[in-house]
Enzyme design. Sequence first.
Site, PDB file in Angstrom:
ATOM      1  N   GLU A  31      49.066  23.610  45.636  1.00  0.00           N
ATOM      2  CA  GLU A  31      48.370  24.428  46.640  1.00  0.00           C
ATOM      3  C   GLU A  31      46.883  24.562  46.313  1.00  0.00           C
ATOM      4  O   GLU A  31      46.069  24.794  47.212  1.00  0.00           O
ATOM      5  CB  GLU A  31      49.014  25.809  46.761  1.00  0.00           C
ATOM      6  CG  GLU A  31      48.878  26.652  45.514  1.00  0.00           C
ATOM      7  CD  GLU A  31      49.617  27.996  45.598  1.00  0.00           C
ATOM      8  OE1 GLU A  31      50.224  28.276  46.629  1.00  0.00           O
ATOM      9  OE2 GLU A  31      49.588  28.720  44.599  1.00  0.00           O
ATOM     10  N   GLU A  70      47.492  30.373  36.406  1.00  0.00           N
ATOM     11  CA  GLU A  70      47.108  29.404  37.444  1.00  0.00           C
ATOM     12  C   GLU A  70      45.702  28.849  37.247  1.00  0.00           C
ATOM     13  O   GLU A  70      45.051  28.426  38.204  1.00  0.00           O
ATOM     14  CB  GLU A  70      47.250  30.064  38.828  1.00  0.00           C
ATOM     15  CG  GLU A  70      48.691  30.488  39.097  1.00  0.00           C
ATOM     16  CD  GLU A  70      48.970  30.799  40.561  1.00  0.00           C
ATOM     17  OE1 GLU A  70      48.052  30.691  41.389  1.00  0.00           O
ATOM     18  OE2 GLU A  70      50.115  31.171  40.845  1.00  0.00           O
ATOM     19  N   HIS A 127      58.014  31.715  41.724  1.00  0.00           N
ATOM     20  CA  HIS A 127      56.558  31.495  41.713  1.00  0.00           C
ATOM     21  C   HIS A 127      55.857  32.719  41.133  1.00  0.00           C
ATOM     22  O   HIS A 127      56.378  33.823  41.180  1.00  0.00           O
ATOM     23  CB  HIS A 127      56.066  31.167  43.119  1.00  0.00           C
ATOM     24  CG  HIS A 127      56.345  29.743  43.491  1.00  0.00           C
ATOM     25  ND1 HIS A 127      55.388  28.886  43.948  1.00  0.00           N
ATOM     26  CD2 HIS A 127      57.490  29.022  43.414  1.00  0.00           C
ATOM     27  CE1 HIS A 127      55.923  27.699  44.164  1.00  0.00           C
ATOM     28  NE2 HIS A 127      57.204  27.747  43.865  1.00  0.00           N
ATOM     29  N   GLU A 128      54.654  32.475  40.611  1.00  0.00           N
ATOM     30  CA  GLU A 128      53.910  33.522  39.886  1.00  0.00           C
ATOM     31  C   GLU A 128      54.777  34.191  38.813  1.00  0.00           C
ATOM     32  O   GLU A 128      54.688  35.401  38.579  1.00  0.00           O
ATOM     33  CB  GLU A 128      53.361  34.587  40.854  1.00  0.00           C
ATOM     34  CG  GLU A 128      52.365  34.051  41.859  1.00  0.00           C
ATOM     35  CD  GLU A 128      53.031  33.450  43.087  1.00  0.00           C
ATOM     36  OE1 GLU A 128      54.146  33.882  43.416  1.00  0.00           O
ATOM     37  OE2 GLU A 128      52.450  32.542  43.696  1.00  0.00           O
ATOM     38  N   HIS A 145      62.867  32.609  51.326  1.00  0.00           N
ATOM     39  CA  HIS A 145      61.633  32.965  50.626  1.00  0.00           C
ATOM     40  C   HIS A 145      61.562  34.472  50.469  1.00  0.00           C
ATOM     41  O   HIS A 145      61.658  35.209  51.445  1.00  0.00           O
ATOM     42  CB  HIS A 145      60.406  32.471  51.401  1.00  0.00           C
ATOM     43  CG  HIS A 145      59.119  32.723  50.681  1.00  0.00           C
ATOM     44  ND1 HIS A 145      58.015  33.271  51.284  1.00  0.00           N
ATOM     45  CD2 HIS A 145      58.774  32.500  49.387  1.00  0.00           C
ATOM     46  CE1 HIS A 145      57.036  33.374  50.392  1.00  0.00           C
ATOM     47  NE2 HIS A 145      57.468  32.919  49.243  1.00  0.00           N
ATOM     48  N   HIS A 146      61.430  34.910  49.223  1.00  0.00           N
ATOM     49  CA  HIS A 146      61.274  36.338  48.916  1.00  0.00           C
ATOM     50  C   HIS A 146      59.927  36.555  48.262  1.00  0.00           C
ATOM     51  O   HIS A 146      59.799  36.463  47.042  1.00  0.00           O
ATOM     52  CB  HIS A 146      62.362  36.808  47.942  1.00  0.00           C
ATOM     53  CG  HIS A 146      63.722  36.916  48.546  1.00  0.00           C
ATOM     54  ND1 HIS A 146      64.861  37.047  47.789  1.00  0.00           N
ATOM     55  CD2 HIS A 146      64.130  36.953  49.840  1.00  0.00           C
ATOM     56  CE1 HIS A 146      65.920  37.142  48.584  1.00  0.00           C
ATOM     57  NE2 HIS A 146      65.500  37.079  49.847  1.00  0.00           N
ATOM     58  N   GLU A 147      58.929  36.815  49.057  1.00  0.00           N
ATOM     59  CA  GLU A 147      57.648  37.214  48.468  1.00  0.00           C
ATOM     60  C   GLU A 147      57.732  38.712  48.181  1.00  0.00           C
ATOM     61  O   GLU A 147      58.017  39.509  49.072  1.00  0.00           O
ATOM     62  CB  GLU A 147      56.490  36.924  49.433  1.00  0.00           C
ATOM     63  CG  GLU A 147      55.145  37.429  48.939  1.00  0.00           C
ATOM     64  CD  GLU A 147      54.788  36.916  47.538  1.00  0.00           C
ATOM     65  OE1 GLU A 147      54.788  35.701  47.346  1.00  0.00           O
ATOM     66  OE2 GLU A 147      54.552  37.748  46.643  1.00  0.00           O
ATOM     67  N   GLU A 203      56.857  28.157  39.267  1.00  0.00           N
ATOM     68  CA  GLU A 203      55.490  27.707  39.470  1.00  0.00           C
ATOM     69  C   GLU A 203      54.791  27.926  38.118  1.00  0.00           C
ATOM     70  O   GLU A 203      54.778  27.054  37.272  1.00  0.00           O
ATOM     71  CB  GLU A 203      54.822  28.495  40.593  1.00  0.00           C
ATOM     72  CG  GLU A 203      53.436  27.967  40.919  1.00  0.00           C
ATOM     73  CD  GLU A 203      52.757  28.840  41.971  1.00  0.00           C
ATOM     74  OE1 GLU A 203      52.063  28.275  42.814  1.00  0.00           O
ATOM     75  OE2 GLU A 203      52.894  30.090  41.914  1.00  0.00           O
TER      76      GLU A 203
END
Lengths: 694, 694
Positions: free
Chosen positions: A497, A177, A472-473, A402-404, A491
């Site tokens: 963001e 990132e 993401h990540e 959403h699964h963080e 991502e």
Amino acid sequence: MKCKSAVLWVLMSFVITGSSQAQKVISIHSPDNALQLNISQLATGKTTYSLSYKGAAVIQPSGLGFVLSKPAVTLSRFSISGVDSSTFNETWQPVWGEVSHINNHYKQLVVSLTDKAGSKIAVNIVFRLFNDGLGFRYEFPKQEGLNYFVVADELTQFAMAGDHKAFWIPGDYDSNEYAYNTTKLSEVNALAAAAKEKDIAVTSLIGANAVQTPLMMKTAKGIYINLHEAALVNYPAMNLVLNKSNLSFQSQLVPDAVGNKAYLQTPAITPWRTIVVSDKATDILASKLILNLNEPSVVPDSSWIKPQKFVGMWWEMHVGKATWQKDGGKHGANTQNVMHYIDFAAKYGFDGVLVEGWDVGWEDWFGNWKEDVFDFVTPYPDYDIDALTAYAKQKGVKIIMHHETSGAVTNYERWMDTAYRYMVLHNMNTVKTGYVGKIIPRGEHHDGQWMVNHFVRVAAKTATYGIMLDAHESVHPTGLQRTYPNWMANEAARGSEFNNAPTIGMTPEHTTILPFTRLMGGPMDFTPGLFHMQLNQFDSSRKQRVRSTLCKQMALYVTMYSPLQMAADLPENYNKYLDAFQFIVDVPVDWDDTKVLEAEPGDYITIARKAKNKNNWFIGAITDENSRQLQLPLSFLNAGGSYEATIYRDADNADWQTNPEAYTIEKIMVTNSTVLQVKLAKGGGCAISIFKKN
Amino acid sequence: MKCKSAVLWVLMSFVITGSSQAQKVISIHSPDNALQLNISQLATGKTTYSLSYKGAAVIQPSGLGFVLSKPAVTLSRFSISGVDSSTFNETWQPVWGEVSHINNHYKQLVVSLTDKAGSKIAVNIVFRLFNDGLGFRYEFPKQEGLNYFVVADELTQFAMAGDHKAFWIPGDYDSNEYAYNTTKLSEVNALAAAAKEKDIAVTSLIGANAVQTPLMMKTAKGIYINLHEAALVNYPAMNLVLNKSNLSFQSQLVPDAVGNKAYLQTPAITPWRTIVVSDKATDILASKLILNLNEPSVVPDSSWIKPQKFVGMWWEMHVGKATWQKDGGKHGANTQNVMHYIDFAAKYGFDGVLVEGWDVGWEDWFGNWKEDVFDFVTPYPDYDIDALTAYAKQKGVKIIMHHETSGAVTNYERWMDTAYRYMVLHNMNTVKTGYVGKIIPRGEHHDGQWMVNHFVRVAAKTATYGIMLDAHESVHPTGLQRTYPNWMANEAARGSEFNNAPTIGMTPEHTTILPFTRLMGGPMDFTPGLFHMQLNQFDSSRKQRVRSTLCKQMALYVTMYSPLQMAADLPENYNKYLDAFQFIVDVPVDWDDTKVLEAEPGDYITIARKAKNKNNWFIGAITDENSRQLQLPLSFLNAGGSYEATIYRDADNADWQTNPEAYTIEKIMVTNSTVLQVKLAKGGGCAISIFKKN
């Protein structure tokens, strides 16, 4: 269609200089003859490859090989036990993408090597030479002397032929990132660059000379070179470490918790190492080399996989209007709020509504290397999931799950089946995953073999549940969307963001570099579409802002291809500019054709795309911090057709710093002989929709 | 029942020497006054505990505290912020066990400490002083200055008061399958001992002075001291490192992949550190201190949890009759073979049939740190699981599932739910798990916090499926069978399979040490009952043999309590000695009462147990390599009752080396005034069943 050479030594355009001499050379050319690959071997057994483009060196002779830790052996001196060549030419249709048909045309050279040092280990190197570049990978065939083995290092080198201009981010085992740096190779300093970054959650830097792929370079003579990898499966991601004395890169694989790189069993293959080359920057963006090097889809029925646009409960947390966590009185993901998003999505024809912060755990989720944070099936009490499931269904909208994981991947893996069943039960078919935090299993990295396998496992498992995936990540993408077309986007780079990040944020040039770097591997969930540029709407103390004009935000929907595109801003901000918002409403996420009209990394990109199964075209043009005069021939339109073009352009007095939200909308009729003249403001852009009228 | 002291300073039998002086001392006594615990604090804040038994020092003043890595602080100097005492006395009923009722009677002292070095971190140490020993643990209460924290080291010490005789195995992060060593403390050399071992799959030695718990010691004056831990949850296992200069042990926690020991969040508790003390060895074996320090059952309905005996497809692989893997023509777990075991189990009233080698993966399961070996739901094609499910059901026998993970725990965790559903579907309610191999997540150890949590997770999850658990290659048990009564047994020590190990094997004294060491924490699936002592039945080249008489093998069913007991030998070997086998058929696995009649670690053990809800008694007596004359008063029998005793004793000429399978069976009537005289052969034993006749 694969053409096997019947008489190998004749059909192959290679030359072996007599084996009794000091050096053997095997050469092949790309189908269009512009690229030449040489494989050379010294009498010592040291084997190198080199690549030239139209006679100019792209890769100087560069080493190949491995250090294994089990068995403990270095594979760097070989004898050639066989050479095989063939050509391949086919056209295939992706499930979704920038074009409806992709040509896969290459000459292949398989060089079979045997370790000269005594281990007798056999390794084949497969080279595929396309018109737009080279891919090669190692294959360890099934063999008597080697079953399980452990890779300690891969010795692949990429020796550059000059001190090129490079667009790079610091080499790192956990994050991609970073902001992009543009320097000569000799001036790369990854540690100094990283030291300026304050807004990345978890980093594991490699060293001053380490950079990540996709790495974009431009030679003094105007040749564009992109280094990356394709089909990263069961192997760690590759970083590159530059030897500044000779400007040669060597691969640096991401280690596991005990310092090993990869655990393999024969027959084993590595990812492809890719070198995309052209003297036109636009060809780099148009290259399908990485997709071509991936395996065809393994999802038996892909009819349920649909590119989509979505809005959602996300940016309002970033700008301080709401919070992910329940406590504090500003919980975003409450039933009422989400219904408003569903209403907005339904009104403007969006397919999905992303909801972050819906599940218990956010009150204490980050930074403590904690394993059991979320269970992925327990909504906060103010989030009535059954009511929202019914409401979304009634409105024809899908809620995006959403699964963080907070990096606790062991925990996520325990819950995955349960979580996906829960999604199916609640009529959801898209999941955005997140991996913010240090990885558990502790000691593993985001980009190591274990996590690479995890990401692929998630793609495979979500496919079995009919679920589309947006990770993401994640590790950098390598074209696996061909094999798992439900793995729509990632991502894996500095996304929109970071407009809200206090330190560096997102410079105007960032989005002119991303397509040449991160996007080479696959679509990005960049989340464009910010219409309100000052980010102090809900918190007057915030200094950060979007460094873009409003029109550039719209252009990104075309310049940064993704089959998942978010309209990231708040409904109330779109409601202020509904005439401009119409472009986001209109723009498709799946295409029949793509024309990269002009591009220069770090400066500008202009792309036109034809909507899937329609005669409508959409154009995005962006520039960096400099204003720019576009001259845009519409020669790609069908001859004789009449089209209505709606031009969303920066107002004459627009400027990303002083007047970012000023725009002008013009509707004109155009044909394929029209040449549009449009000025892009500093940090600006232009979005154009062109609808066929007869 | 907990009695809170109304007037603290009066009811507590402690003394504080004025706080202005150099040293404060707080003392309490055990309910019977035999044990005295002193907590001392120097003016520097250094705080120690010491323990004496009948006036003799058991633990010299020994340090307490921690090194944390996050926050980076050493907690070793404290101020006392509070002292609280209470007494507790209740009797509870285990779901199964050696006795039907257990008395839990202790005096508790809670010393509240605050870090004197400036962190202000508060930690309470809770001491529970029983008649049979001491347990203490650390509690980190919820507090403003400490939420998440990371333990780098625990500083708990156990300073011995002399150069005791010790029964020890080398300290190790991965294995507890070592042979026991008997030396003075000053002569401990764990590395030298481990160097003799060749038959343990995975070891991670700590150092020359490191030993494992349970550690059994005997002082020159005949006091028996056992060090271990209780309720090991969310924390790594403890090893002990001896400082030979002062004979003081310090705890050595098992590290994780990055070298940390434990990740905790307040409120947090450590396991109990336990010191069982008596001047009678029999009291050590009878102690329920560790069980008492564990939490009551969390399984809401335990009616389905049934102690059981089983036979199975296992020993024949060890002795070379069959193989786990399908290939090679000797696959044990084929439908026909398993049906024979079911027939045998049904005929003799066994509850279960263990089947190892039933599932695909064994052909390539070990030694390669491979993650995806087994999927736990795919039988070999010659194992007709549906037919066997039906056959077992018809015969009233349960097949016991086997889940070998090969150490790939991430893989097992992904499959657990699926695997347990598969068991339920096939009418199975007991699983034997195995963890042979280096752990994945790589870098983790069998006995680290992550694996400790895994083992508990398996116990909890199997309970929700109504499945009983028998974990092999697990962390050492710490009494958690009280909390998870479906967690019936563990291996976690050198079990009977080592009779077949070529190097050291299993010495005659081994089973006289295990109850004083490994079994202090809980039942062991030792798999006794070997009737054929030469292990060359199927492979004439094998030199290894069982170092036991046949009668000793039977006695082990009584001397080594487990609610899961295997009759480990092959049916054909039992068929040769059916009259002796009758004892194994008769012996229960659940008891109303237990009398440890005589015991000396390393020498002999004699135990009598009363069958659950019956007036029948069973006696086991074993000796080491020396023969022994038993004199056995049956005074524990009810007065006036008439009993038939069947005495299975070594034949007069029996000897583990020269004549191990020779036995004599005698039936006589006995009463509570009978004194039996029985000779145990070298390496021998005696088993006695006593059935009430009126």
